[in-house]
Design an enzyme around this catalytic site. Structure first.
Site, mmCIF file in Angstrom:
data_model
loop_
_atom_site.group_PDB
_atom_site.id
_atom_site.type_symbol
_atom_site.label_atom_id
_atom_site.label_comp_id
_atom_site.label_asym_id
_atom_site.label_seq_id
_atom_site.Cartn_x
_atom_site.Cartn_y
_atom_site.Cartn_z
ATOM 1 N N TYR A 152 -7.554 1.484 14.344
ATOM 2 C CA TYR A 152 -7.365 0.380 15.275
ATOM 3 C C TYR A 152 -6.898 -0.840 14.505
ATOM 4 O O TYR A 152 -7.496 -1.204 13.485
ATOM 5 C CB TYR A 152 -8.685 0.072 15.998
ATOM 6 C CG TYR A 152 -8.605 -1.086 16.975
ATOM 7 C CD1 TYR A 152 -7.839 -0.999 18.130
ATOM 8 C CD2 TYR A 152 -9.306 -2.271 16.737
ATOM 9 C CE1 TYR A 152 -7.771 -2.056 19.029
ATOM 10 C CE2 TYR A 152 -9.243 -3.333 17.640
ATOM 11 C CZ TYR A 152 -8.471 -3.220 18.783
ATOM 12 O OH TYR A 152 -8.413 -4.269 19.675
ATOM 13 N N ASP A 253 -5.126 -2.911 6.376
ATOM 14 C CA ASP A 253 -5.854 -3.655 7.390
ATOM 15 C C ASP A 253 -7.324 -3.637 6.989
ATOM 16 O O ASP A 253 -8.054 -2.685 7.262
ATOM 17 C CB ASP A 253 -5.651 -3.026 8.772
ATOM 18 C CG ASP A 253 -6.422 -3.782 9.854
ATOM 19 O OD1 ASP A 253 -7.169 -4.722 9.501
ATOM 20 O OD2 ASP A 253 -6.262 -3.430 11.043
ATOM 21 N N LYS A 281 -13.088 -10.766 10.640
ATOM 22 C CA LYS A 281 -14.530 -10.479 10.673
ATOM 23 C C LYS A 281 -15.318 -11.240 9.587
ATOM 24 O O LYS A 281 -15.599 -12.404 9.756
ATOM 25 C CB LYS A 281 -14.757 -8.972 10.657
ATOM 26 C CG LYS A 281 -14.114 -8.343 11.926
ATOM 27 C CD LYS A 281 -14.475 -6.914 12.223
ATOM 28 C CE LYS A 281 -13.980 -6.554 13.629
ATOM 29 N NZ LYS A 281 -13.010 -5.479 13.702
HETATM 30 C C1 LIG Z 1 -11.690 -5.582 14.556
HETATM 31 C C2 LIG Z 1 -10.446 -5.081 13.939
HETATM 32 C C3 LIG Z 1 -9.185 -5.599 14.287
HETATM 33 C C4 LIG Z 1 -8.999 -6.581 15.400
HETATM 34 O O1 LIG Z 1 -9.613 -7.792 15.126
HETATM 35 P P1 LIG Z 1 -9.915 -8.782 16.364
HETATM 36 O O2 LIG Z 1 -10.446 -10.003 15.703
HETATM 37 O O3 LIG Z 1 -10.877 -8.077 17.241
HETATM 38 O O4 LIG Z 1 -8.604 -9.018 17.043
HETATM 39 C C5 LIG Z 1 -8.085 -5.148 13.595
HETATM 40 N N1 LIG Z 1 -8.204 -4.241 12.635
HETATM 41 C C6 LIG Z 1 -9.385 -3.708 12.271
HETATM 42 C C7 LIG Z 1 -9.451 -2.710 11.169
HETATM 43 C C8 LIG Z 1 -10.545 -4.101 12.931
HETATM 44 O O5 LIG Z 1 -11.712 -3.539 12.600
#
Ligand SMILES: *Cc1c(COP(=O)(O)O)cnc(C)c1O
Length: 445
Positions: A152, A253, A281
């Site tokens: 994701y 990511d 995060k």
């Molecule tokens: C949570 C997450 C996102 C999206 O971040 P948001 O702040 O919710 O838009 C993208 N990539 C990874 C790996 C994530 O865990």
């Protein structure tokens, strides 16, 4: 922790709150997973939280393994994070002009990540990955993006693709409202499969599919959004050399893994340097903050230094910068990661032991304080294998834990998180609830 038996109105205030919320918000929530649909329940509404504990509207306390889906690595309402945020807030909450807090947080992040020379702050992980993709396409002049099924990267159109099985397929949108023309440049491969990546890179450079070549491979170096799936030995190094050979950029990511699994993140843990890194995060310490960064020759294309446009009214928000700085400063103490490792290792051992004792097939996967118990007898190496898990039993396990004061993510395909507030006492209480929950599962089966 309350461990009282289930009564019909145990969650009555949450139920009322949910009914009221559903009348004004789709599904009653601001983000889908919060509706608890995957476990067939109703969401618990939060009144407050402190340390490892979250308290619901009905007054029940839970040891929390959601932790806002990752950001709260120091636990809820950490005193010095609150102090930094409120001190900053008194001087104003947003300016639309630069502050030194942004430079300070940028310097700290860059000092932790050898692969990051320049960084741009944004407000969400979705923005970070979307912008990194735009930048990679601009830098290479190519349209193609390779992503892994089950990874994701936020909900921007081009990345909202995960359909397809083991076979490499042209991207089909996962959501109505995304035109296939936009996802036709998104090429899917299974996680942990280097040959699939090589095939796509070779095909696209020959112009047979996708057309025009691959700008970048984007990957969670530790997959966390299908449950925790570590990279196979040599996988990340293999991606690095494949991308180099084909002139594609490698984007890690690390919105979830960054500063979560180690100081810096997975790229430091495994010693692989991506061209671009997405963060979020943990770097915001529970406030809206994310970032993308990387090689100076790529980042210099970002406006206003270069032509690649990307902007944000609340980007680099001072409250988020202050929370991020306070959080990362605590993590500079190596004892913080040692504590997380110790607590998470004891959770891993306890989950395995409790499942074994009652004969429930369970595979626990963990990197640092990211952990998922998969209800499967076999290791999970990619999304296809994750989908083989017994999600019904997971749902029953979730409910049994909830009723015993343990809050875990309401889906088999999420990562559980620990914080430095999850001390031995918290782990002991959690593991005795885990044992009871497994005993209950075994009794029903
Ligand atoms: C949570 C997450 C996102 C999206 O971040 P948001 O702040 O919710 O838009 C993208 N990539 C990874 C790996 C994530 O865990």
């Amino acid at each position: 922790m309350p461990a009282t038996g289930k009564t019909t109105d145990r969650y009555s205030k949450s139920r009322q709150a949910f009914t009221r919320a559903r009348a004004v918000m789709p599904g009653g929530v601001s983000s889908p997973v919060r509706a608890f649909q995957a476990v067939g329940g109703q969401p618990v509404f939060v009144k407050s939280a402190q340390g490892a504990v979250v308290t619901d509207l009905d007054g029940h306390n839970y040891y929390d393994y959601i932790l806002s889906y990752g950001p709260l690595i120091l636990g809820h309402a950490a005193e010095h994070v609150l102090a930094a945020v409120s001190k900053t807030a008194r001087k104003g909450t947003s300016f639309g002009m630069p502050t030194e807090l942004e430079t300070e947080l940028a310097e700290l992040i860059i000092s932790a990540l050898p692969a990051v020379a320049r960084i741009r702050f944004v407000s969400s992980g979705t923005e970070a990955t979307m912008s990194a993709i735009r930048l990679a396409r601009a830098f290479t002049g190519r349209p193609g993006i390779i992503k892994c099924t089950g990874c994701y990267h936020g909900h921007s159109d081009a990345l909202l693709v995960q359909a397809g099985s083991g076979a490499t397929t042209l991207g089909v949108p996962s959501s109505p409202g995304v035109p296939p023309a936009i996802t036709s440049h998104t090429l899917l491969v299974p996680f942990n499969d280097l040959e699939a990546v090589e095939r796509v890179l070779t095909q696209t450079s020959g112009g047979t599919s996708g057309g025009g070549g691959v700008a970048a491979m984007i990957v969670e170096p530790i997959a966390g959004n299908m449950g925790t799936v570590p990279p196979a030995a040599g996988y990340l190094a293999g991606l690095r050399s494949l991308c180099d050979r084909h002139g594609a950029l490698l984007i890690f990511d690390e919105v979830m893994s960054g500063f979560r699994v180690a100081w810096g993140g997975a790229q430091n843990l495994y010693g692989i340097q991506p061209d671009l890194t997405c963060l979020g995060k943990t770097i915001g310490g529970g406030l809206p903050c994310a970032a993308y960064g990387g090689r100076a020759d790529i980042m210099q294309l970002v406006a206003p230094e270069g032509p690649v446009y990307q902007a944000g009214t609340l980007s680099g928000n001072p409250l988020a910068m202050a929370a991020g700085l306070a959080t990362l400063e605590s993590l500079q103490d190596p004892a913080a990661y040692a504590r997380l490792e110790q607590a998470a290792a004891s959770l891993e051992a306890g989950l395995k032991e409790a499942a074994l004792a009652v004969g429930v097939p369970l595979t626990v996967q963990r990197v640092g304080s990211m952990i998922t118990p998969f209800f499967s007898p076999d290791p999970v190496r990619n999304y296809e294998e994750a989908l083989k898990c017994d999600t019904r039993t997971f749902g029953a396990f979730f409910q049994a834990l909830l009723d015993r004061g343990i809050m875990v993510p309401p889906s088999q395909f999420e990562t559980w998180f620990l914080s430095t507030a999850h001390d031995q006492g918290v782990m002991d209480a959690t593991l005795s609830a885990v044992k009871e929950a497994f005993a209950q599962l075994a009794a029903v089966q």
